[in-house]
Design a protein around this motif. Structure first.
Motif, PDB file in Angstrom:
ATOM      1  N   MET A 133       0.840  -1.190   0.000  1.00  0.00           N
ATOM      2  CA  MET A 133       0.000   0.000   0.000  1.00  0.00           C
ATOM      3  C   MET A 133       0.878   1.244   0.000  1.00  0.00           C
ATOM      4  N   ASP A 134       0.743   2.058  -1.038  1.00  0.00           N
ATOM      5  CA  ASP A 134       1.580   3.255  -1.162  1.00  0.00           C
ATOM      6  C   ASP A 134       0.752   4.508  -0.863  1.00  0.00           C
ATOM      7  N   GLU A 135       0.692   4.876   0.405  1.00  0.00           N
ATOM      8  CA  GLU A 135      -0.052   6.045   0.864  1.00  0.00           C
ATOM      9  C   GLU A 135      -1.454   6.136   0.224  1.00  0.00           C
ATOM     10  N   LEU A 144     -13.444  10.507   5.351  1.00  0.00           N
ATOM     11  CA  LEU A 144     -13.317   9.400   4.405  1.00  0.00           C
ATOM     12  C   LEU A 144     -12.139   8.500   4.765  1.00  0.00           C
ATOM     13  N   LYS A 145     -11.035   9.129   5.176  1.00  0.00           N
ATOM     14  CA  LYS A 145      -9.855   8.353   5.548  1.00  0.00           C
ATOM     15  C   LYS A 145     -10.190   7.397   6.692  1.00  0.00           C
ATOM     16  N   ASN A 146     -10.861   7.908   7.722  1.00  0.00           N
ATOM     17  CA  ASN A 146     -11.214   7.061   8.860  1.00  0.00           C
ATOM     18  C   ASN A 146     -12.143   5.930   8.443  1.00  0.00           C
ATOM     19  N   GLU A 147     -13.101   6.241   7.573  1.00  0.00           N
ATOM     20  CA  GLU A 147     -14.059   5.228   7.114  1.00  0.00           C
ATOM     21  C   GLU A 147     -13.353   4.118   6.340  1.00  0.00           C
ATOM     22  N   ILE A 148     -12.465   4.513   5.428  1.00  0.00           N
ATOM     23  CA  ILE A 148     -11.823   3.514   4.581  1.00  0.00           C
ATOM     24  C   ILE A 148     -10.748   2.740   5.349  1.00  0.00           C
ATOM     25  N   CYS A 149     -10.090   3.406   6.287  1.00  0.00           N
ATOM     26  CA  CYS A 149      -9.134   2.690   7.132  1.00  0.00           C
ATOM     27  C   CYS A 149      -9.831   1.603   7.943  1.00  0.00           C
ATOM     28  N   GLU A 150     -11.000   1.914   8.502  1.00  0.00           N
ATOM     29  CA  GLU A 150     -11.766   0.929   9.259  1.00  0.00           C
ATOM     30  C   GLU A 150     -12.193  -0.229   8.363  1.00  0.00           C
ATOM     31  N   LEU A 151     -12.600   0.113   7.151  1.00  0.00           N
ATOM     32  CA  LEU A 151     -13.002  -0.910   6.188  1.00  0.00           C
ATOM     33  C   LEU A 151     -11.826  -1.816   5.843  1.00  0.00           C
ATOM     34  N   PHE A 152     -10.669  -1.208   5.606  1.00  0.00           N
ATOM     35  CA  PHE A 152      -9.481  -1.995   5.288  1.00  0.00           C
ATOM     36  C   PHE A 152      -9.125  -2.935   6.432  1.00  0.00           C
ATOM     37  N   LEU A 153      -9.157  -2.434   7.664  1.00  0.00           N
ATOM     38  CA  LEU A 153      -8.825  -3.257   8.823  1.00  0.00           C
ATOM     39  C   LEU A 153      -9.771  -4.447   8.945  1.00  0.00           C
ATOM     40  N   GLN A 154     -11.038  -4.216   8.683  1.00  0.00           N
ATOM     41  CA  GLN A 154     -12.034  -5.286   8.768  1.00  0.00           C
ATOM     42  C   GLN A 154     -11.745  -6.376   7.738  1.00  0.00           C
ATOM     43  N   ILE A 155     -11.488  -5.968   6.497  1.00  0.00           N
ATOM     44  CA  ILE A 155     -11.240  -6.945   5.431  1.00  0.00           C
ATOM     45  C   ILE A 155      -9.918  -7.668   5.658  1.00  0.00           C
ATOM     46  N   GLN A 156      -8.894  -6.920   6.112  1.00  0.00           N
ATOM     47  CA  GLN A 156      -7.597  -7.544   6.367  1.00  0.00           C
ATOM     48  C   GLN A 156      -7.693  -8.579   7.480  1.00  0.00           C
ATOM     49  N   LYS A 157      -8.455  -8.267   8.511  1.00  0.00           N
ATOM     50  CA  LYS A 157      -8.615  -9.205   9.624  1.00  0.00           C
ATOM     51  C   LYS A 157      -9.326 -10.463   9.169  1.00  0.00           C
ATOM     52  N   GLU A 158     -10.343 -10.309   8.335  1.00  0.00           N
ATOM     53  CA  GLU A 158     -11.099 -11.459   7.833  1.00  0.00           C
ATOM     54  C   GLU A 158     -10.245 -12.346   6.932  1.00  0.00           C
ATOM     55  N   SER A 159      -9.382 -11.718   6.147  1.00  0.00           N
ATOM     56  CA  SER A 159      -8.579 -12.479   5.178  1.00  0.00           C
ATOM     57  C   SER A 159      -7.282 -13.007   5.771  1.00  0.00           C
ATOM     58  N   GLY A 160      -6.802 -12.363   6.847  1.00  0.00           N
ATOM     59  CA  GLY A 160      -5.529 -12.762   7.439  1.00  0.00           C
ATOM     60  C   GLY A 160      -4.335 -12.457   6.564  1.00  0.00           C
ATOM     61  N   ARG A 161      -4.513 -11.540   5.617  1.00  0.00           N
ATOM     62  CA  ARG A 161      -3.467 -11.210   4.653  1.00  0.00           C
ATOM     63  C   ARG A 161      -2.361 -10.379   5.304  1.00  0.00           C
ATOM     64  N   THR A 162      -1.130 -10.610   4.910  1.00  0.00           N
ATOM     65  CA  THR A 162       0.009  -9.791   5.328  1.00  0.00           C
ATOM     66  C   THR A 162      -0.017  -8.489   4.541  1.00  0.00           C
ATOM     67  N   ALA A 163       0.217  -7.364   5.204  1.00  0.00           N
ATOM     68  CA  ALA A 163       0.178  -6.071   4.514  1.00  0.00           C
ATOM     69  C   ALA A 163       1.388  -5.233   4.897  1.00  0.00           C
ATOM     70  N   LEU A 164       1.893  -4.519   3.907  1.00  0.00           N
ATOM     71  CA  LEU A 164       2.984  -3.561   4.122  1.00  0.00           C
ATOM     72  C   LEU A 164       2.550  -2.245   3.514  1.00  0.00           C
ATOM     73  N   PHE A 165       2.412  -1.211   4.344  1.00  0.00           N
ATOM     74  CA  PHE A 165       2.003   0.071   3.777  1.00  0.00           C
ATOM     75  C   PHE A 165       2.955   1.172   4.209  1.00  0.00           C
ATOM     76  N   VAL A 166       3.070   2.156   3.344  1.00  0.00           N
ATOM     77  CA  VAL A 166       3.970   3.264   3.621  1.00  0.00           C
ATOM     78  C   VAL A 166       3.164   4.542   3.792  1.00  0.00           C
ATOM     79  N   THR A 167       3.650   5.405   4.672  1.00  0.00           N
ATOM     80  CA  THR A 167       2.966   6.659   4.938  1.00  0.00           C
ATOM     81  C   THR A 167       3.943   7.637   5.583  1.00  0.00           C
ATOM     82  N   HIS A 168       3.574   8.910   5.569  1.00  0.00           N
ATOM     83  CA  HIS A 168       4.320   9.912   6.343  1.00  0.00           C
ATOM     84  C   HIS A 168       3.442  10.429   7.477  1.00  0.00           C
ATOM     85  N   ASP A 169       2.253   9.826   7.649  1.00  0.00           N
ATOM     86  CA  ASP A 169       1.266  10.253   8.628  1.00  0.00           C
ATOM     87  C   ASP A 169       1.375   9.394   9.892  1.00  0.00           C
ATOM     88  N   VAL A 170       1.815   9.990  10.977  1.00  0.00           N
ATOM     89  CA  VAL A 170       2.025   9.257  12.230  1.00  0.00           C
ATOM     90  C   VAL A 170       0.724   8.657  12.749  1.00  0.00           C
TER      91      VAL A 170
END
Length: 212
Positions: A133-135, A144-170
């Protein structure tokens, strides 16, 4: 997935020299750093989009870019069918990201948040072992960011997929990641676990590492 002795140069500019990293299966790892520190370069090396020296475990990767990169002359459903021909799987993916009603819509008619949700559905539908995931949330407003981040977390948890994302946002890193790595000059200056960590204290540590 292991990265061993990664070295990457652009002419006389050395981005990485003998860089090492190992990702834990099923976890979300964040690469945090200022612009130009080599975050996107690292993803591109893993995805095989650029040449490098060293060793990186060969894995099937899904890539969520900063911009959705949907094919404009295909509907949302058509974009997902480029990845998976299974109609039921496409419908299920659209339902997960709450885009079932946009299946026959074209990208031009989507909002920024809807387009990014479609790109997330496409990435998970591809079935890569690692999601890069590139920012992908940087162009979205806070709601929107909060909504989509929550959605991503839900799908990632269900799938158990490994994820690597980059950001400059602490805050993005603290709220999404299991593990956060701060880069500076192509080197790891902090490797912090976010499991059970005090978020305020973690933010302070990350900010201190970024400005050191």
């Amino acid at each position: 997935m292991k990265i061993q002795n990664l070295t990457k140069r652009y002419g006389h500019l050395t981005v990485y020299e003998n860089f090492n990293l190992e990702l834990s299966e099923g976890e979300i790892t964040c690469i945090l750093g200022e612009s130009g520190c080599g975050k996107t370069t690292l993803l591109n090396c893993i995805a095989g989009l650029t040449d490098y020296d060293g060793e990186i475990t060969k894995v099937k990767c899904s890539y969520i870019f900063q911009s959705p990169r949907l094919v404009p002359n295909l509907t949302v459903g058509g974009n997902l069918k480029l990845i998976c021909k299974d109609e039921k799987a496409v419908d299920a993916a659209l339902e997960k990201v709450r885009l079932s009603d946009k299946k026959n819509a074209y990208p031009v008619s989507l909002s920024g948040g809807q387009a990014q949700r479609a790109s997330i559905a496409r990435a998970f539908l591809f079935g890569g072992e690692v999601i890069l995931m590139d920012e992908p949330f940087s162009s979205l407003d806070l709601k929107l960011k909060n909504e989509i981040c929550e959605l991503f977390l839900q799908i990632q948890k269900e799938s158990g997929r490994t994820a690597l994302f980059v950001t400059h946002d602490v805050d993005e890193a603290v709220n999404l990641a299991h593990r956060i790595i701060v880069l500076n000059g192509g080197k790891t200056v902090l490797d912090a676990s976010a499991f059970g960590a005090d978020k305020d204290e973690l933010r302070k540590r990350l900010i201190a590492a970024l400005i050191a």
